[in-house]
Design a protein around this motif. Structure first.
Motif, short mmCIF file in Angstrom:
data_model
loop_
_atom_site.label_atom_id
_atom_site.label_comp_id
_atom_site.label_asym_id
_atom_site.label_seq_id
_atom_site.Cartn_x
_atom_site.Cartn_y
_atom_site.Cartn_z
N GLN A 36 38.12 -18.49 -3.76
CA GLN A 36 37.68 -17.57 -4.51
C GLN A 36 37.29 -18.28 -5.83
OE1 GLN A 36 37.16 -14.09 -3.97
NE2 GLN A 36 37.41 -15.16 -1.88
N PRO A 37 36.23 -17.92 -6.53
CA PRO A 37 35.80 -18.76 -7.60
C PRO A 37 37.16 -18.68 -8.52
CG PRO A 37 34.12 -17.26 -7.17
CD PRO A 37 35.26 -17.00 -6.10
N GLU A 38 37.75 -17.82 -9.02
CA GLU A 38 38.77 -17.79 -10.01
C GLU A 38 39.89 -18.63 -9.45
OE1 GLU A 38 36.38 -14.15 -9.91
OE2 GLU A 38 37.56 -15.02 -8.44
N TRP A 39 40.36 -18.66 -8.08
CA TRP A 39 41.06 -19.50 -7.51
C TRP A 39 40.84 -21.24 -7.76
CZ3 TRP A 39 42.23 -23.66 -4.42
CH2 TRP A 39 43.65 -23.79 -3.97
N VAL A 40 39.67 -21.39 -7.61
CA VAL A 40 38.95 -22.77 -7.65
C VAL A 40 38.95 -23.16 -9.02
CG1 VAL A 40 36.86 -24.21 -7.34
CG2 VAL A 40 37.79 -22.32 -5.55
N LEU A 41 38.87 -22.25 -10.19
CA LEU A 41 38.84 -22.53 -11.60
C LEU A 41 40.13 -23.08 -11.71
CD1 LEU A 41 37.58 -22.56 -14.46
CD2 LEU A 41 38.23 -20.33 -14.62
N VAL A 42 41.27 -22.17 -11.55
CA VAL A 42 42.55 -22.43 -11.88
C VAL A 42 43.17 -23.78 -11.38
CG1 VAL A 42 45.06 -21.76 -11.90
CG2 VAL A 42 43.22 -20.03 -12.16
N GLN A 43 42.77 -24.05 -9.98
CA GLN A 43 43.24 -25.47 -9.39
C GLN A 43 42.59 -26.41 -10.16
OE1 GLN A 43 41.59 -27.81 -7.71
NE2 GLN A 43 43.07 -28.40 -6.12
N GLY A 44 41.32 -26.38 -10.64
CA GLY A 44 40.67 -27.44 -11.35
C GLY A 44 41.19 -27.70 -12.37
N VAL A 45 41.48 -26.50 -13.42
CA VAL A 45 42.09 -26.87 -14.66
C VAL A 45 43.40 -27.36 -14.59
CG1 VAL A 45 42.92 -25.57 -16.75
CG2 VAL A 45 40.61 -25.01 -15.53
N ILE A 46 44.50 -27.09 -13.63
CA ILE A 46 45.56 -27.70 -13.51
C ILE A 46 45.75 -29.11 -12.96
CG2 ILE A 46 46.64 -25.23 -13.81
CD1 ILE A 46 47.42 -25.67 -10.71
N GLY A 47 44.67 -29.49 -12.20
CA GLY A 47 44.54 -30.26 -11.25
C GLY A 47 44.41 -31.92 -11.65
N ALA A 48 44.35 -32.08 -12.97
CA ALA A 48 44.24 -33.54 -13.22
C ALA A 48 45.26 -34.42 -12.70
CB ALA A 48 44.27 -33.58 -14.83
N GLN A 64 51.59 -15.96 -6.55
CA GLN A 64 52.79 -15.40 -6.26
C GLN A 64 53.70 -14.86 -7.12
OE1 GLN A 64 53.85 -18.32 -3.39
NE2 GLN A 64 52.14 -17.96 -1.99
N ARG A 65 54.02 -15.57 -8.20
CA ARG A 65 55.00 -15.21 -9.23
C ARG A 65 54.63 -14.15 -10.10
NH1 ARG A 65 58.78 -19.04 -13.19
NH2 ARG A 65 59.58 -17.40 -14.45
N TRP A 66 53.44 -14.13 -10.47
CA TRP A 66 52.84 -13.20 -11.62
C TRP A 66 51.91 -12.20 -11.26
CZ3 TRP A 66 53.80 -18.44 -13.73
CH2 TRP A 66 55.06 -18.34 -14.77
N GLY A 67 51.37 -12.57 -9.85
CA GLY A 67 50.58 -11.47 -9.46
C GLY A 67 49.04 -11.19 -9.54
N SER A 68 48.87 -11.87 -10.92
CA SER A 68 47.37 -11.77 -11.12
C SER A 68 47.25 -12.93 -12.30
CB SER A 68 46.96 -10.34 -11.86
OG SER A 68 47.62 -10.30 -12.91
N TRP A 69 45.99 -13.45 -12.38
CA TRP A 69 45.45 -14.55 -13.41
C TRP A 69 45.51 -13.84 -14.80
CZ3 TRP A 69 46.67 -18.28 -10.80
CH2 TRP A 69 45.99 -18.54 -9.65
N GLU A 70 45.33 -12.59 -14.98
CA GLU A 70 45.54 -11.83 -16.38
C GLU A 70 46.88 -11.87 -16.85
OE1 GLU A 70 41.93 -10.22 -14.35
OE2 GLU A 70 44.16 -10.59 -13.75
N THR A 71 47.96 -12.08 -15.66
CA THR A 71 49.54 -11.82 -16.41
C THR A 71 49.82 -13.36 -16.46
OG1 THR A 71 50.02 -10.02 -14.66
CG2 THR A 71 51.86 -11.27 -15.52
N ALA A 110 38.42 -9.50 -18.09
CA ALA A 110 39.26 -9.69 -17.05
C ALA A 110 38.83 -11.21 -16.56
CB ALA A 110 38.92 -8.85 -15.79
N VAL A 111 39.83 -11.96 -15.62
CA VAL A 111 39.68 -13.12 -15.06
C VAL A 111 38.55 -12.75 -13.70
CG1 VAL A 111 40.76 -15.09 -13.85
CG2 VAL A 111 41.77 -13.94 -15.68
N ASP A 112 37.47 -12.81 -14.22
CA ASP A 112 36.22 -12.44 -13.14
C ASP A 112 35.04 -13.24 -13.32
OD1 ASP A 112 34.88 -10.90 -11.55
OD2 ASP A 112 34.19 -9.50 -13.20
N LEU A 113 34.79 -13.93 -12.12
CA LEU A 113 33.59 -14.92 -12.36
C LEU A 113 32.57 -14.26 -11.15
CD1 LEU A 113 35.25 -18.26 -12.14
CD2 LEU A 113 34.30 -17.05 -14.09
#
Length: 233
Positions: A36-48, A64-71, A110-113
């Motif tokens: 999912q584009p949003e998942w790939v974005l998050v993985q990239g931002v935290i992955g340095a 899994q912990r927060w249920g949504s990227w908005e949270t 929203a966190v929507d791409l």
């Protein structure tokens, strides 16, 4: 003016791909939930400077912990940092992630791409790069490794280093310059999936033989195609 003819680097890339597949085998693409584009974005931002499998697990834990990227965007920073303890730079990763998600929410509500599907690849990457913490590598990753499946080559440190040593991009090119230099040479018939596999194979090459220091040129599958490797023969 006479036409310049085909870029000779294209044939080098084709030969390189065949050698890497012969050495490492084909690589399967990531599971659907990781595309999912949003998942790939998050993985990239935290992955340095963190292995992909570690960043993949951390990305899953956040959702899994927060249920949504908005949270996740509004969660206590200390909690996000603790959840990212496996990352190389957890404190920096958490701050960049929340800043990126907050900016995306401001722009899109929203966190929507999903709107990226309507843009051409270069325009979509330019749009992504306005987000905090998102450069050419992450933008290309969102376009290529996700369900958007675009022909955009992802260049991490391994991939860029190999291209430089092979003489396929300028020796001191950063990610954006290397991207601009190599994209015209990428085979026109390669699909987004083939771009993705090529990057993953190059990453394996950089982790095994073409290491940052003490490259093992004599055993490298790409030695015959590489300017540096031929000098070390």
């Amino acid at each position: 003016m006479l036409p310049l003819g085909p870029d000779p680097r294209t044939e080098t890339l084709r030969r390189l791909q065949a050698l890497l597949v012969q050495r490492f085998g084909h690589i399967e693409r990531a599971a659907a939930e990781w595309r999912q584009p949003e998942w790939v974005l998050v993985q990239g931002v935290i992955g340095a400077r963190t292995k992909s499998e570690v960043s993949n697990a951390a990305t899953d834990r956040l959702l899994q912990r927060w249920g949504s990227w908005e949270t996740v965007a509004i969660a206590p920073l200390a909690d996000v940092q603790a959840e990212l303890a496996t990352q190389t730079y957890p404190n920096v990763a958490a701050k960049r992630l929340q800043a990126s998600l907050a900016s995306l929410i401001d722009l899109r509500g929203a966190v929507d791409l999903t709107h990226l599907a309507e843009l051409d690849t270069e325009a979509a990457m330019d749009w992504l790069e306005q987000l905090p913490g998102v450069g050419r590598k992450i933008a290309a990753g969102v376009m290529n490794a996700s369900t958007l499946d675009r022909r955009a080559i992802v260049l991490d440190g391994h991939h860029t280093r190999i291209l430089q040593r092979m003489g396929l991009v300028p020796p001191k090119a950063g990610t954006a310059r290397a991207f601009a230099a190599i994209m015209p040479a990428m085979p026109e018939d390669w699909s987004g999936a083939q771009f993705d596999e090529h990057h993953l194979l190059m990453k394996k090459l950089g982790q095994t033989w073409c290491r940052p220091s003490a490259p093992d040129c004599p055993n490298c599958a790409a030695q015959a195609l590489c300017e540096t490797g031929r000098r070390r023969a």
